[in-house]
Design a protein around this motif. Structure first.
Motif, PDB file in Angstrom:
ATOM      1  N   TYR A 181     -11.066   2.292  -6.609  1.00 29.35           N
ATOM      2  CA  TYR A 181     -11.273   1.648  -5.507  1.00 29.35           C
ATOM      3  C   TYR A 181     -10.017   1.836  -4.418  1.00 29.35           C
ATOM      4  N   PRO A 182     -10.375   1.708  -3.223  1.00 26.61           N
ATOM      5  CA  PRO A 182      -9.364   1.808  -2.051  1.00 26.61           C
ATOM      6  C   PRO A 182      -8.267   0.726  -2.351  1.00 26.61           C
ATOM      7  N   TYR A 183      -6.911   1.330  -2.552  1.00 18.71           N
ATOM      8  CA  TYR A 183      -6.004   0.295  -2.855  1.00 18.71           C
ATOM      9  C   TYR A 183      -5.641  -0.626  -1.709  1.00 18.71           C
ATOM     10  N   TYR A 199     -13.821   0.202   4.944  1.00 20.64           N
ATOM     11  CA  TYR A 199     -13.930   1.110   3.793  1.00 20.64           C
ATOM     12  C   TYR A 199     -15.530   1.022   3.284  1.00 20.64           C
ATOM     13  N   SER A 218       0.798  -1.204  -0.034  1.00 16.65           N
ATOM     14  CA  SER A 218      -0.034  -0.030   0.043  1.00 16.65           C
ATOM     15  C   SER A 218       0.797   1.330   0.196  1.00 16.65           C
TER      16      SER A 218
END
Length: 273
Positions: free
Chosen positions: A75-77, A145, A61
């Motif tokens: 999209y959230p990594y 998330y 990340s």
């Protein structure tokens, strides 16, 4: 008491599944023994099953999500990469465990008879333990998330993981037949799997692959494994095309031939090892 006569001159192209059922308690025994021995004499014990993937996720990340800012289609990594990392790690661990299943149990198979195919089966089954723990972490991370478990995830995730297990076992069975004669196959396979990490859309989105090479890229069975997992977890759009059945067919052929090759060579394994 039944007497089993083993003749190296006779070759069987398939394992005796009735014998496997007769010795099914050995599968549970091998799985339990390996899980306990893996974390025995470790200060943190089973917590390593949590810490190792979390450290990898943190590192990826920072490097790919924060510094390089790899495109993930919005999209959230952390969720995006972890959803792909879990099936990939399950595949690689299964392949490596099956590859070493005979070599690691040489003292046992040289003293007592039981269907040797039980060892790869147990190796495949025990990797589900760590994967289940990592999957629980993924669900918690995704929920933070805003991605909550869906019905399709609960129903289809086990099916996808079993398919990935069979793919990893198929590769491992091929390697098992070779590693008994050439010990350097095992580290070579580990290096090849590390390279496969970058040929599978784990750290990046599949959309970055040039369109003219996409069909070759999608023949990789783990492409469908990781993309299906993302579809299940974060509802990323997944386009089904002709490469999926071809990839599944190639994987099924590889696994079936792996079973045949293992069955042919298992009688002479002890002599070679």
């Amino acid at each position: 008491m039944r007497v089993k006569v083993i003749n190296a001159g006779r070759r069987s192209y398939l394992p005796s599944f009735s014998e496997v059922l007769d010795h099914r308690e050995l599968i549970v025994l091998f799985v339990d023994r390996h899980i306990k021995s893996r974390y025995r004499q470790m200060a943190l014990g089973i917590a390593w099953a949590l810490l190792e993937p979390l450290f990898q996720l943190l590192l990826m990340s920072i490097v790919f999500g924060f510094l390089l800012r790899v495109n993930t289609n919005g999209y959230p990594y952390p969720v995006y990469v972890f959803a792909a990392l879990i099936p990939w790690q399950h595949f690689t661990r299964t392949a490596m465990s099956v590859t070493g299943s005979l070599q690691d149990n040489l003292t046992l198979i040289s003293k007592v008879y039981f269907p040797r195919i039980i060892l790869p089966i147990a190796a495949m089954a025990r990797e589900m333990f760590d994967t289940a723990i990592q999957l629980a972490i993924l669900l918690i991370l995704a929920a933070l998330y805003g991605y909550y478990p869906s019905l399709k995830l609960m129903l289809l995730a086990p099916v996808v993981l079993i398919a990935i297990s069979l793919a990893g076992a198929g590769l491992g069975l091929w390697a098992t037949a070779i590693v008994v004669r050439f010990r350097d196959v095992r580290p070579a396979l580990s290096i090849a799997l590390q390279g496969g990490l970058y040929l599978t859309p784990i750290l990046y989105a599949a959309s970055v692959v040039p369109q003219n090479l996409r069909f070759l890229y999608q023949l990789n069975p783990m492409y469908w494994g990781v993309e299906t997992f993302r579809w299940l977890l974060i509802d990323q759009p997944l386009v089904w095309d002709w490469t999926l059945p071809v990839s599944l067919m190639l994987t099924a052929i590889m696994t079936a031939l792996g079973i045949v090759i293992f069955s042919i060579n298992e009688r002479t394994t002890v002599d070679v090892l």
